[in-house]
Write an enzyme that holds these catalytic residues in place. Sequence first.
Site, PDB file in Angstrom:
ATOM      1  N   HIS A 175      49.518 -18.197  -5.926  1.00  0.00           N
ATOM      2  CA  HIS A 175      48.486 -17.484  -4.785  1.00  0.00           C
ATOM      3  C   HIS A 175      50.252 -16.048  -4.360  1.00  0.00           C
ATOM      4  CE1 HIS A 175      45.983 -20.580  -3.633  1.00  0.00           C
ATOM      5  NE2 HIS A 175      45.004 -19.384  -4.362  1.00  0.00           N
ATOM      6  N   HIS A 201      47.046 -21.018 -11.987  1.00  0.00           N
ATOM      7  CA  HIS A 201      47.631 -22.692 -10.935  1.00  0.00           C
ATOM      8  C   HIS A 201      48.217 -23.372 -11.885  1.00  0.00           C
ATOM      9  CE1 HIS A 201      46.860 -20.548  -7.619  1.00  0.00           C
ATOM     10  NE2 HIS A 201      45.512 -20.862  -7.302  1.00  0.00           N
ATOM     11  N   HIS A 236      42.157 -17.882 -12.755  1.00  0.00           N
ATOM     12  CA  HIS A 236      42.424 -17.652 -11.486  1.00  0.00           C
ATOM     13  C   HIS A 236      43.240 -19.362 -11.559  1.00  0.00           C
ATOM     14  CE1 HIS A 236      44.020 -17.707  -6.881  1.00  0.00           C
ATOM     15  NE2 HIS A 236      43.672 -18.524  -6.925  1.00  0.00           N
ATOM     16  N   GLU A 237      41.858 -20.489 -11.794  1.00  0.00           N
ATOM     17  CA  GLU A 237      42.670 -21.815 -11.906  1.00  0.00           C
ATOM     18  C   GLU A 237      43.639 -22.591 -13.050  1.00  0.00           C
ATOM     19  OE1 GLU A 237      42.093 -23.244  -8.786  1.00  0.00           O
ATOM     20  OE2 GLU A 237      41.180 -22.032  -8.206  1.00  0.00           O
TER      21      GLU A 237
END
Length: 540
Positions: A404, A398, A394-395
């Site tokens: 998101h 980013h 997830h990070e």
Amino acid sequence: MLSSKLFCVLFFCLGLSNGWPQFDFMNQMGFGGGFNNGPHPNSRPGSRPNSPLGDIFGNINGMVKGITDQIGKIAQGLDVNNDLGKMAHGPPPPQSEWVEHARRFCRRFPGHPKCRGQLPQFNDIGSMLNGILVDSGKWLPKVPFINIRDPLSGINSDLKNALNGIQVQFGQISQQFANNIRNICQQMNCKQQQQKNVQMKQAILKQTVDFEKKVFGNNVADKMNLRFDRTLQLKQALLEKAQLKGVVAPEDNGVFDKDLLLTETQANFMLNELGKGGEGAIPMPGSAKAKRASIFFEQNLIQKWPSTSPIPYTFDSSLDNLDQNDVRGAISEIEQKTCIRFKYFASPPKGNHINYQKVNSPSFCGLSYIGRVEPANPVYLSFQCGNGRGIAVHETMHALGVNHQHLRMDRDKHIKVDWSNINPQQYDAFVVADSKLYTTYGVKYAYDSIMHYNAYTGAVNIAKPTMIPLVNQQANIGLLGQRAKMSNADVEILNKMYCKSAGCDDKNVYCGAWALQDLCNNPNHNVWMRSNCRKSCNFC
């Protein structure tokens, strides 16, 4: 140096004062893979009869003050607001010490009434700090004007009309939703700043300052404080846009939307979108001339990692072998499913790279910037939320430039936000992203995206969801916030961002929205779409 164990206990204790430290934050974020994304238990862990955890928590709570004092001393000097807050509860300091702090405060907030013409005195400390959480922007250096290009200028009226109901004005919500939030604030204190937010910001500040000083020899305390100030200013501006100024004070924790760190440029862009360009006390050096900006990914490659070479990454010494294995697993998953490649360096290389760091804190699961930033991308992971590999994916996404899922411009066609149940101080976690910043690339909304938050994110009543799927609710609500693996949509968007041939791009940020409405092959628009929306329409 404060030990990792001390950090862990500190943040755990701070969470206890606000309910359930792990369930409250991790489950709502969707990062705690072990909590099954369901409703929270109706009793606080440790409060059950005959539970040994109760005694443990009681003993830990007794340690909070001493630990908080220790971290305050370690972070001392990095954040003048934090220093002044502590100073306000003690006797007057020596005059030389006070003058130093007063000068630092006035450099940071040059427009503050107490900084006009002379330095403030110690007995001004209350008025110096009062109001910063509600309306600090007018005291900061001016937000530079940015001439933001209108992506719909010169666009066919039919294509413009196709965005009705999708294109959302940044920060705008209905009067009914704003009233729902006001009603919540009649039942809770929406202006009180929780200690865990202060500690979280101090931990990030210290970690970042230490990293850049160690790797690049730079002292970035002032730069980071301005980033945090701009982030708070942005949160305040969003609340003002929703006519909630003076009703809600946002969380001053240094982050946006719970796990995003913003660069000053990103914050300034969004502040301009909210009409805050030029607001502030004195111009920033070099900001007198208005800048032309287009931060849409395709047209601002400064945010994109080069696809011609592997992305360098390294591990901070704070990660143990198990932590490193989680990150390697995340990187391996991205490499297996996309063309993106990474290269490990035993020590931080010169130039841009991703640096994975561990912060022992159950106050958050992970933090990252969006896209490539200078001089390096720190990715902060706590490894305390379950499924460390999924959180690292997830990070890392980013850092690759992905926002998101639940903040897409078309999100209201797929989920219902229960504005009567959100924590008003976390309003920024529910605002649809600026439609000029991010595109969908024609990828369909995915409830199972690894970039989606949990259904209970930011809930006041934690037995009720804040985000409700509009399609097949019973099946899809359990998918929200999953961190088991990348969804097909996650893979598709990374491949579109990084794995297309040169010249395969979109020339308009709304290409993705048009593609999702089957306008790519529409006979009235086919020629224009083939020329301007090649990537989103899969024409290349």
